[in-house]
Design a protein around this motif. Structure first.
Motif, PDB file in Angstrom:
ATOM      1  N   ALA A 152       0.824  -1.220   0.000  1.00  0.00           N
ATOM      2  CA  ALA A 152       0.000   0.000   0.000  1.00  0.00           C
ATOM      3  C   ALA A 152       0.854   1.263   0.000  1.00  0.00           C
ATOM      4  O   ALA A 152       0.548   2.236   0.698  1.00  0.00           O
ATOM      5  CB  ALA A 152      -0.941  -0.023   1.202  1.00  0.00           C
ATOM      6  N   GLY A 153       1.944   1.197  -0.727  1.00  0.00           N
ATOM      7  CA  GLY A 153       2.808   2.369  -0.853  1.00  0.00           C
ATOM      8  C   GLY A 153       3.874   2.485   0.223  1.00  0.00           C
ATOM      9  O   GLY A 153       4.698   3.393   0.201  1.00  0.00           O
ATOM     10  N   ARG A 191      -0.302  -0.039   9.949  1.00  0.00           N
ATOM     11  CA  ARG A 191      -1.208  -1.118  10.380  1.00  0.00           C
ATOM     12  C   ARG A 191      -2.588  -0.565  10.713  1.00  0.00           C
ATOM     13  O   ARG A 191      -3.603  -1.176  10.412  1.00  0.00           O
ATOM     14  CB  ARG A 191      -0.623  -1.846  11.599  1.00  0.00           C
ATOM     15  CG  ARG A 191       0.555  -2.752  11.262  1.00  0.00           C
ATOM     16  CD  ARG A 191       0.861  -3.704  12.407  1.00  0.00           C
ATOM     17  NE  ARG A 191       1.388  -3.028  13.569  1.00  0.00           N
ATOM     18  CZ  ARG A 191       2.679  -2.845  13.818  1.00  0.00           C
ATOM     19  NH1 ARG A 191       3.591  -3.305  12.966  1.00  0.00           N
ATOM     20  NH2 ARG A 191       3.072  -2.224  14.900  1.00  0.00           N
ATOM     21  N   SER A 192      -2.591   0.619  11.357  1.00  0.00           N
ATOM     22  CA  SER A 192      -3.864   1.220  11.747  1.00  0.00           C
ATOM     23  C   SER A 192      -4.708   1.600  10.523  1.00  0.00           C
ATOM     24  O   SER A 192      -5.916   1.380  10.512  1.00  0.00           O
ATOM     25  CB  SER A 192      -3.577   2.461  12.593  1.00  0.00           C
ATOM     26  OG  SER A 192      -4.754   3.138  12.878  1.00  0.00           O
ATOM     27  N   LYS A 193      -4.051   2.141   9.495  1.00  0.00           N
ATOM     28  CA  LYS A 193      -4.794   2.652   8.334  1.00  0.00           C
ATOM     29  C   LYS A 193      -5.058   1.601   7.258  1.00  0.00           C
ATOM     30  O   LYS A 193      -6.114   1.583   6.639  1.00  0.00           O
ATOM     31  CB  LYS A 193      -4.003   3.810   7.699  1.00  0.00           C
ATOM     32  CG  LYS A 193      -4.171   5.126   8.429  1.00  0.00           C
ATOM     33  CD  LYS A 193      -3.217   6.176   7.928  1.00  0.00           C
ATOM     34  CE  LYS A 193      -3.520   6.564   6.474  1.00  0.00           C
ATOM     35  NZ  LYS A 193      -2.600   7.636   6.009  1.00  0.00           N
ATOM     36  N   GLU A 194      -4.079   0.744   7.014  1.00  0.00           N
ATOM     37  CA  GLU A 194      -4.132  -0.108   5.825  1.00  0.00           C
ATOM     38  C   GLU A 194      -4.468  -1.577   6.084  1.00  0.00           C
ATOM     39  O   GLU A 194      -4.887  -2.270   5.171  1.00  0.00           O
ATOM     40  CB  GLU A 194      -2.775  -0.061   5.082  1.00  0.00           C
ATOM     41  CG  GLU A 194      -2.290   1.339   4.737  1.00  0.00           C
ATOM     42  CD  GLU A 194      -3.138   2.020   3.663  1.00  0.00           C
ATOM     43  OE1 GLU A 194      -3.914   1.316   2.981  1.00  0.00           O
ATOM     44  OE2 GLU A 194      -3.039   3.247   3.515  1.00  0.00           O
ATOM     45  N   HIS A 217     -11.603   0.783   8.152  1.00  0.00           N
ATOM     46  CA  HIS A 217     -11.668   0.705   6.686  1.00  0.00           C
ATOM     47  C   HIS A 217     -10.302   0.434   6.057  1.00  0.00           C
ATOM     48  O   HIS A 217      -9.795   1.250   5.279  1.00  0.00           O
ATOM     49  CB  HIS A 217     -12.271   2.003   6.100  1.00  0.00           C
ATOM     50  CG  HIS A 217     -13.595   2.347   6.689  1.00  0.00           C
ATOM     51  ND1 HIS A 217     -14.692   1.517   6.568  1.00  0.00           N
ATOM     52  CD2 HIS A 217     -14.009   3.412   7.420  1.00  0.00           C
ATOM     53  CE1 HIS A 217     -15.716   2.066   7.215  1.00  0.00           C
ATOM     54  NE2 HIS A 217     -15.325   3.210   7.742  1.00  0.00           N
ATOM     55  N   PRO A 218      -9.706  -0.705   6.361  1.00  0.00           N
ATOM     56  CA  PRO A 218      -8.372  -0.996   5.809  1.00  0.00           C
ATOM     57  C   PRO A 218      -8.452  -1.348   4.320  1.00  0.00           C
ATOM     58  O   PRO A 218      -9.508  -1.735   3.825  1.00  0.00           O
ATOM     59  CB  PRO A 218      -7.935  -2.207   6.630  1.00  0.00           C
ATOM     60  CG  PRO A 218      -9.188  -2.898   6.990  1.00  0.00           C
ATOM     61  CD  PRO A 218     -10.231  -1.825   7.162  1.00  0.00           C
ATOM     62  N   SER A 219      -7.312  -1.231   3.655  1.00  0.00           N
ATOM     63  CA  SER A 219      -7.279  -1.613   2.229  1.00  0.00           C
ATOM     64  C   SER A 219      -6.958  -3.103   2.081  1.00  0.00           C
ATOM     65  O   SER A 219      -7.223  -3.686   1.036  1.00  0.00           O
ATOM     66  CB  SER A 219      -6.254  -0.764   1.488  1.00  0.00           C
ATOM     67  OG  SER A 219      -4.998  -0.860   2.124  1.00  0.00           O
ATOM     68  N   ILE A 220      -6.391  -3.699   3.137  1.00  0.00           N
ATOM     69  CA  ILE A 220      -6.032  -5.125   3.082  1.00  0.00           C
ATOM     70  C   ILE A 220      -6.524  -5.820   4.350  1.00  0.00           C
ATOM     71  O   ILE A 220      -6.321  -5.303   5.456  1.00  0.00           O
ATOM     72  CB  ILE A 220      -4.496  -5.304   2.990  1.00  0.00           C
ATOM     73  CG1 ILE A 220      -3.947  -4.570   1.753  1.00  0.00           C
ATOM     74  CG2 ILE A 220      -4.095  -6.780   2.945  1.00  0.00           C
ATOM     75  CD1 ILE A 220      -2.432  -4.403   1.775  1.00  0.00           C
TER      76      ILE A 220
END
Lengths: 222, 412
Positions: free
Chosen positions: A69-70, A83-86, A161-164
């Motif tokens: 995720a970048g 970890r919190s965001k993705e 709302h994670p991406s993974i």
């Protein structure tokens, strides 16, 4: 990352234990697209969980490169924000905090964000309702069945709302009927939210549900 | 959910362990508080006893600059003990100065009270002469002389000179004296005995203590009598001054020095205060030693409690890291829990401490103890508790924050 559509790019990733005597990962090369549902299969000790931990920045590789995720996860920095965001983790054993209610357990990841207290409660309860756990929000985890606990754990993984989503044998401790319900929920979330889902399992029928099945053996993709 | 609610919930998770930890720390806080209450009481009562009526400073002959020599100044007279005397009219003048509550003249001299010629008698004979320093010495004696102070002061003003009668009464006539505790001991004198000074016999009616070695090795008689004995009628060695309530003693001393700039100077007699301070320092040092020991024990209680709590929650800490919690937040959570634990213990400790001291006071288990409550003491108790929480929480918190998430998640 070279390819914009790839959310995960791993090149020649190695991780050893006991001063390199045991290689948990021995040159993994892997690309996973955004919104893809991938299953990681393999026997015990093949490196499935280790790879999942690397992707979730819970552990650091010895060699190679890993971009998720970048984020370049080989850089020496604190990846708690990543970890919190993705990332949303789901463990085999739900790992809920026993003295907190169902709703409070789901709110735990939001304590590290700027979400206001009231919004935390609202968001957690909404997710729990979508997981058919609305009637259990004020209960303690000890009063729940295995399947219910795992649904709370899924809610906790989704709340930021994670991406993974990284699911490490999420049905491993459940009976087959309850396991199927959990898998159905995960598949629905993947489809509805377009979230990337990586699921570790040693059950072939579970692995078959994924868009792509990756087999690991002795720390390598076979 | 608020972060602080999480701290409180975590503390109540293992009620037995938390209760025992709270009790352990509370006993420490109670000990510190109890000691503080008693020490404050001792300090207050000692200070009251020693300074309630004592003079704030004394006025002696001399110039402010410290020089000036002995003679030549107006009003100067003979000099017992080598000291220039002050005309007693100055006592009345100083008494008139604004801010002076009381001014009292005192005459001091030294005399050899040893009676080698009449050792069987309870009286002490001495043929007194005035030596070159003005002391009332004993002539013709080859033995080593031990000099004793003789203080002349009105019996109603004894407290201004820190003179506390420990036995008997104050002198009420010119042939009565009181004797210092040390002099009484060395001369083997007691109340009812007689003592001879300058061929005059005096009856000892009381024993006194000042806390000053020199003054306690002597006798005190009326000012008029000593003036007559030494031939210094109308003269005093020093003037004791007590400032009025609300008057700054230092400013008052400066006013007097300015008024008599070429004649008189002031000095603060701290013998009683020094003695009090020394005594209090010993008490306070002992109190601090117990406090430190209590702090150490309290810290260990917190450390053990929190380490056990962290070990039990290892996997949970791994989960918290996996969901994005920073090491700093985990550190804050553990230290926060230990501080909350210690604050609860402080409340319990204060209740126990005050309760025990009140019971001791009311039941007169230790006579004379009157707990001296002060907001500072309670504040100190809370600060000690917070300190305990922080000190005790640092190691377990650091340990928790440094846990590897993967190892923590694998912990059984």
């Amino acid at each position: 990352m070279n390819n914009e559509s790839n959310i995960i790019e791993i090149k020649n990733l190695k991780k050893g234990y006991d001063h390199g005597q045991t290689m948990a990962l021995n040159g993994i090369n892997l690309e996973i697209k955004k919104g893809e549902f991938v299953s990681l299969m393999g026997p015990s000790g093949s490196g499935k969980s280790t790879l999942l931990n690397m992707i979730g920045a819970l552990d650091r590789a010895d060699e190679g490169s890993i971009h998720v995720a970048g984020y370049n996860l080989m850089e020496k920095e604190d990846f708690s924000q990543f970890r919190s965001k993705e990332i949303g983790f789901i463990f085999q054993f739900h790992n809920l905090i026993p003295n907190l209610t169902v709703s409070e357990n789901v709110q735990i990841p939001m304590l590290e964000t700027d979400v206001a207290d009231e919004e935390m409660v609202k968001r957690a309860n909404k997710i729990l309702e979508s997981l058919n756990m609305g009637h259990r929000i004020d209960h303690l985890p000890t009063k729940l069945s295995g399947g219910e606990r795992q649904r709370v754990a899924i809610g906790r993984a989704l709340v930021n709302h994670p991406s993974i989503i990284l699911a490490d044998e999420p049905t491993g401790s459940l009976d087959s009927k309850t396991g199927d319900i959990i898998l159905k929920i995960l598949r629905e979330i993947h489809q509805k939210e377009n979230v990337t889902l990586i699921l570790v399992t040693h059950e072939p029928y579970v692995a078959e549900m994924a868009d792509r099945k990756i087999n690991l053996m002795d720390g390598k993709i076979s | 959910m608020k972060f602080r609610s999480l701290l409180l919930k975590n503390i109540t998770r293992n009620k037995t362990r938390s209760s025992l930890a709270i009790l352990g720390i509370a006993i420490g806080v109670a000990t510190i508080l109890g000691l503080g209450l008693v020490t404050n009481d001792l300090a207050e009562s000692t200070q009251n006893a020693l300074t309630a009526d004592a003079a704030d400073f004394s006025v002696v002959y001399g110039t402010t600059g410290g020089g000036g020599g002995q003679g030549g100044a107006p009003g100067g007279g003979s000099s017992p003990g080598g000291q220039q005397l002050i005309n007693e009219t100055k006592v009345t003048e100083i008494q008139q100065i604004s801010g002076v509550s009381k001014a009292v003249g005192v005459l001091r001299t030294n005399v050899d009270l040893n009676d080698t010629s009449n050792s069987t008698s309870s009286t002490t004979s001495s043929s007194t002469t005035s030596d070159s320093d003005g002391n009332m010495g004993q002539g013709g004696q080859g033995a080593l002389q031990m000099m004793y102070s003789v203080i002349g002061i009105d019996s109603s003003d004894l407290s201004l000179d820190d003179i506390v009668i420990t036995n008997g009464t104050a002198f009420s006539s010119e042939n009565e004296v009181i004797i210092g505790e040390m002099a009484a001991g060395s001369l083997n004198k007691t109340i009812g005995d007689t003592i001879t000074i300058s061929n005059q016999t005096f009856t000892i009616v009381g024993i006194y203590e000042t806390g000053n070695f020199q003054d306690d090795s002597g006798v005190v008689m009326s000012l008029d009598k000593l003036q007559n004995l030494t031939g210094n009628t109308g003269m005093v060695s020093l003037i004791l001054v007590k400032a009025s309530n609300g008057t700054d003693a230092t400013s008052l001393a400066e006013t007097i020095e300015d008024t008599y700039s070429n004649e008189l100077t002031t000095s603060t007699s701290l013998s009683g205060m020094d003695r009090m301070n020394n005594g209090l320092e010993v008490i306070e040092s002992a109190s601090w030693a117990v406090t430190l020991l209590t702090l150490l024990i309290g810290s260990i209680v917190v450390v053990v409690t929190m380490v056990k709590s962290v070990v039990e929650r290892t996997r949970e800490i791994g989960v918290l890291k996996a969901v994005g919690w920073t090491s700093k937040r985990i550190l804050t959570m553990i230290i926060g829990e230990s501080v909350v634990l210690s604050l609860l213990a402080a409340i319990v400790g204060i209740v126990i401490g005050v309760g025990v001291v009140e019971i001791i006071s009311m039941a007169q288990i230790i006579p004379g103890i009157q707990p001296a409550f002060s907001p500072i003491l309670f504040l100190e108790a809370f600060l000690v508790a917070i300190l305990l929480g922080i000190i005790g929480g640092i190691y377990p918190a650091y340990r928790a924050s440094k846990l590897s998430p993967t190892e923590a998640l694998r912990y059984e």
